[in-house]
Design an enzyme around this catalytic site. Structure first.
Site, PDB file in Angstrom:
ATOM      1  CE  LYS A 128       0.301  -2.844  -4.368  1.00 24.70           C
ATOM      2  NZ  LYS A 128       0.739  -2.646  -5.704  1.00 24.70           N
ATOM      3  CG  ASP A 168       2.378   0.541  -4.055  1.00 26.33           C
ATOM      4  OD1 ASP A 168       1.990  -0.007  -5.325  1.00 26.33           O
ATOM      5  OD2 ASP A 168       1.493   1.286  -3.480  1.00 26.33           O
TER       6      ASP A 168
HETATM    7  P1  NDP Z   1       6.241   6.598  -3.121  1.00 25.03           P
HETATM    8  O1  NDP Z   1       5.813   6.385  -1.756  1.00 25.03           O
HETATM    9  O2  NDP Z   1       7.292   6.507  -3.607  1.00 25.03           O
HETATM   10  O3  NDP Z   1       5.805   7.941  -3.679  1.00 25.03           O
HETATM   11  C1  NDP Z   1       4.514   8.252  -3.571  1.00 25.03           C
HETATM   12  C2  NDP Z   1       4.350   9.851  -4.318  1.00 25.03           C
HETATM   13  O4  NDP Z   1       2.831   9.979  -4.378  1.00 25.03           O
HETATM   14  C3  NDP Z   1       4.719  10.850  -2.974  1.00 25.03           C
HETATM   15  O5  NDP Z   1       5.212  12.106  -3.947  1.00 25.03           O
HETATM   16  C4  NDP Z   1       3.381  10.989  -2.670  1.00 25.03           C
HETATM   17  O6  NDP Z   1       3.373  12.340  -1.940  1.00 25.03           O
HETATM   18  C5  NDP Z   1       2.501  11.156  -3.587  1.00 25.03           C
HETATM   19  N1  NDP Z   1       1.133  10.700  -3.123  1.00 25.03           N
HETATM   20  C6  NDP Z   1       0.798   9.634  -2.239  1.00 25.03           C
HETATM   21  N2  NDP Z   1      -0.424   9.649  -1.826  1.00 25.03           N
HETATM   22  C7  NDP Z   1      -0.879  10.710  -2.448  1.00 25.03           C
HETATM   23  C8  NDP Z   1      -2.258  11.272  -2.212  1.00 25.03           C
HETATM   24  N3  NDP Z   1      -3.124  10.793  -1.381  1.00 25.03           N
HETATM   25  N4  NDP Z   1      -2.463  12.521  -2.911  1.00 25.03           N
HETATM   26  C9  NDP Z   1      -1.361  12.998  -3.400  1.00 25.03           C
HETATM   27  N5  NDP Z   1      -0.325  12.550  -3.557  1.00 25.03           N
HETATM   28  C10 NDP Z   1      -0.068  11.283  -2.956  1.00 25.03           C
HETATM   29  O7  NDP Z   1       5.221   5.617  -3.990  1.00 25.03           O
HETATM   30  P2  NDP Z   1       5.741   5.085  -5.567  1.00 25.03           P
HETATM   31  O8  NDP Z   1       6.101   6.389  -6.263  1.00 25.03           O
HETATM   32  O9  NDP Z   1       6.401   3.782  -5.363  1.00 25.03           O
HETATM   33  O10 NDP Z   1       4.189   4.650  -6.113  1.00 25.03           O
HETATM   34  C11 NDP Z   1       3.389   5.940  -6.723  1.00 25.03           C
HETATM   35  C12 NDP Z   1       2.322   5.050  -7.395  1.00 25.03           C
HETATM   36  O11 NDP Z   1       2.871   4.051  -8.448  1.00 25.03           O
HETATM   37  C13 NDP Z   1       1.488   4.272  -6.458  1.00 25.03           C
HETATM   38  O12 NDP Z   1      -0.095   4.508  -7.006  1.00 25.03           O
HETATM   39  C14 NDP Z   1       1.934   2.865  -6.657  1.00 25.03           C
HETATM   40  O13 NDP Z   1       0.934   1.991  -6.544  1.00 25.03           O
HETATM   41  C15 NDP Z   1       2.401   2.807  -8.221  1.00 25.03           C
HETATM   42  N6  NDP Z   1       3.308   1.676  -8.683  1.00 25.03           N
HETATM   43  C16 NDP Z   1       4.467   1.803  -8.057  1.00 25.03           C
HETATM   44  C17 NDP Z   1       5.367   0.727  -8.258  1.00 25.03           C
HETATM   45  C18 NDP Z   1       6.750   0.616  -7.831  1.00 25.03           C
HETATM   46  O14 NDP Z   1       7.429  -0.333  -8.129  1.00 25.03           O
HETATM   47  N7  NDP Z   1       7.005   1.332  -6.774  1.00 25.03           N
HETATM   48  C19 NDP Z   1       4.960  -0.172  -9.552  1.00 25.03           C
HETATM   49  C20 NDP Z   1       3.818   0.131 -10.150  1.00 25.03           C
HETATM   50  C21 NDP Z   1       3.085   1.263  -9.610  1.00 25.03           C
HETATM   51  P3  NDP Z   1       3.637  12.596  -0.168  1.00 25.03           P
HETATM   52  O15 NDP Z   1       5.085  12.365  -0.097  1.00 25.03           O
HETATM   53  O16 NDP Z   1       3.132  13.902   0.110  1.00 25.03           O
HETATM   54  O17 NDP Z   1       2.676  11.518   0.415  1.00 25.03           O
HETATM   55  O1  2IT Z   2       2.051  -1.836  -8.420  1.00 19.06           O
HETATM   56  C1  2IT Z   2       2.994  -2.520  -8.512  1.00 19.06           C
HETATM   57  O2  2IT Z   2       3.267  -3.224  -9.614  1.00 19.06           O
HETATM   58  C2  2IT Z   2       4.031  -2.435  -7.534  1.00 19.06           C
HETATM   59  N1  2IT Z   2       4.102  -1.838  -6.625  1.00 19.06           N
HETATM   60  C3  2IT Z   2       5.227  -3.211  -8.098  1.00 19.06           C
HETATM   61  C4  2IT Z   2       5.158  -4.655  -7.333  1.00 19.06           C
HETATM   62  C5  2IT Z   2       6.273  -5.705  -7.361  1.00 19.06           C
HETATM   63  O3  2IT Z   2       6.125  -6.761  -6.821  1.00 19.06           O
HETATM   64  O4  2IT Z   2       7.387  -5.290  -7.741  1.00 19.06           O
END
Ligand code: NDP
Ligand code: 2IT
Length: 448
Positions: A128, A168
């Site tokens: 990560k 992420d």
């Molecule tokens: P994005 O940046 O696309 O979206 C993040 C979202 O979460 C936004 O709506 C953001 O709001 C909100 N957010 C972030 N930080 C906070 C906080 N401290 N408090 C409240 N809301 C918050 O990220 P992703 O959708 O990619 O990721 C979301 C989650 O999913 C994370 O935990 C990530 O680790 C997990 N994840 C992502 C994967 C991926 O493929 N992208 C895979 C597996 C897990 P704002 O715009 O106001 O910051």
């Molecule tokens: O938390 C996660 O699994 C991710 N942000 C995706 C990682 C990846 O390598 O696609």
């Protein structure tokens, strides 16, 4: 929480060495507690100090990222990459750009990723990375400058068979494009060193949708097996409105549910008629705006300041898709009081230890993050395969493989939980199922 003396010793030493790393210790405690029954049946783990090696990252890299903003001022951020465990394949895991990023956040995410990647059944180790860079309010040019500066250091640590980062929080298609462009420029190589790439330069169809879709495939299978039920006619609350939340909303809706709420870090919207995702996509993906803007397009919807209140909304299914520790014991109690039947995690570690324990004890169908959100990294694995064979598969092929993987992950986790005596304890199920393969690989590879 810990009963086994060996496991307790490993955790106590981790606390001594990392006392200021709250999130890392939280993730480690949950995992170690789950592994107690495994360790008791497998004396070779203690004998070979497998747990001590498992919790210690193979490599932790921290670096300076200096870049120039649009005013001509020099800015300095901190960059990280943890290469946690490569026993079953190249390090694999996303990059997070958010002001809250520090060593604790990167290490908790890295440790979770090791087990998650193992659960996908694909040959991927865990890693990560990220930075405390805040993309909010930055111009496109500033984002590019930062990404180029970040890759100017990161490139020497990664490679298509060594370590393959992805997105992420704060890192999506735009950022991956700039990062990949800089890697190519420095290395003069077109290889699958990052995933989540744009379709014209080696990306996989379906990767954008994969985490959210995969979360719904997992939830649908869990509902089918554990409750003979489905998404159909269910009311769903989804926190966040980023990549994971948007595609979870899209798939839940297509499976017959009504999503009534979404959020960002400032507040949440409630639309009793069901969220109009076209509007959310326009606000978030095109304008990079705030969720509040939804009510200008849908005047009957309501906006509430403060992200936390979203868990007070009555729903059948809750999908936390924002960030770590966004759902605590009080939130868990109010969800249960309002009749929630399933809570499946799109975000990483969104529920506190107390909240996840509460769901298990109250027999809520609970999908812990490392199982429920593994569809993103699994599809990244499929992108790596396509890059290696220099082919690209259709959306339908990728989506079909994703669905099969998510069903298999649920079955593996659930069968493991049953074998340990509590079908609702998917936390223990996921941790043991993921760890088993890592432990076997580490034992076979000799001491390292
Ligand atoms: P994005 O940046 O696309 O979206 C993040 C979202 O979460 C936004 O709506 C953001 O709001 C909100 N957010 C972030 N930080 C906070 C906080 N401290 N408090 C409240 N809301 C918050 O990220 P992703 O959708 O990619 O990721 C979301 C989650 O999913 C994370 O935990 C990530 O680790 C997990 N994840 C992502 C994967 C991926 O493929 N992208 C895979 C597996 C897990 P704002 O715009 O106001 O910051
Ligand atoms: O938390 C996660 O699994 C991710 N942000 C995706 C990682 C990846 O390598 O696609």
């Amino acid at each position: 929480m810990l009963n086994n003396s060996y496991v307790k010793r490993v955790y106590d030493s981790l606390v001594l060495k990392n006392s200021n790393e709250k999130e890392f210790l939280q993730a480690a405690l949950e995992i170690l507690a789950s592994l107690e029954p495994y360790v008791e049946c497998h004396p070779e783990i203690e004998k070979n100090k497998v747990l001590e090696r498992f919790v210690e990252p193979e490599r932790f890299i921290q670096f300076r990222v200096a870049w120039v903003d649009d005013k001509g001022e020099v800015q300095v951020n901190r960059g990280y990459r943890v290469q946690y465990n490569s026993s079953i394949g190249p390090y694999k895991g996303g990059l997070r750009f958010h002001p809250s990023v520090n060593a604790s956040i990167i290490k908790f995410l890295g440790l979770e990723q090791v087990l998650k990647n193992s659960l996908t059944s694909l040959p991927m180790g865990g890693g990560k990375g990220g930075s405390d860079f805040d993309p909010k309010g930055k111009t496109d040019h500033e984002i590019m400058s930062f990404c180029q500066a970040f890759m100017t250091e990161l490139y020497r640590h990664i490679g298509e068979d060594t370590d393959v980062p992805a997105g992420d929080i704060g890192v999506g298609g735009r950022e991956i494009g700039y990062l990949y462009g800089q890697y190519k420029r420095i290395q003069n190589k077109n290889v699958g060193v990052l995933t989540g790439k744009g379709i014209p330069f080696g990306g996989s169809l379906g990767r954008t949708e994969a985490t959210g879709y995969g979360l719904c495939y997992f939830t649908e299978e869990a509902l089918r097996v554990m409750r003979q039920d489905s998404f159909k006619n269910k009311t769903v609350v989804i926190s966040g409105s980023g990549n994971v939340a948007i595609y979870a909303c899209e798939k839940a809706t297509s499976l017959g549910a009504k999503v009534v709420a979404m959020s960002d870090s400032n507040g949440y919207i409630y639309d009793e008629n069901g969220i109009d995702l076209v509007i959310v996509k326009e606000i978030k993906e095109v304008k990079r705006g705030r969720i509040k803007e939804y009510i200008s397009s849908v005047p009957t919807a309501k906006y509430q300041e403060g992200a936390r209140g979203i868990w007070q909304i009555p729903c059948d299914i809750a999908l936390p898709c924002a960030t770590q520790n966004e759902l605590d014991l009080e939130d868990a109690k109010s969800l249960a009081k309002n009749g929630v039947i399933a809570v499946c995690e799109g975000a990483n570690m969104p529920s506190t230890l107390e909240a996840s324990k509460y769901f298990i004890e109250h027999q809520v169908v609970y999908g812990p993050a490392k199982a429920a959100n593994a569809g993103g990294v699994a599809t990244s694995g499929l992108e790596m395969s396509q890059n290696s064979i220099r082919m690209s598969w259709s959306f339908e092929e990728v989506d079909k493989k994703l669905k099969e993987i998510m069903v298999q992950i649920f079955q593996n986790v659930y069968q493991t939980a049953i074998s340990l005596g509590n079908p609702y304890d998917t936390v223990t199920g996921a941790n043991i199922a993921g760890f088993d393969k890592i432990a076997k690989a580490m034992l076979s590879l000799g001491v390292y």
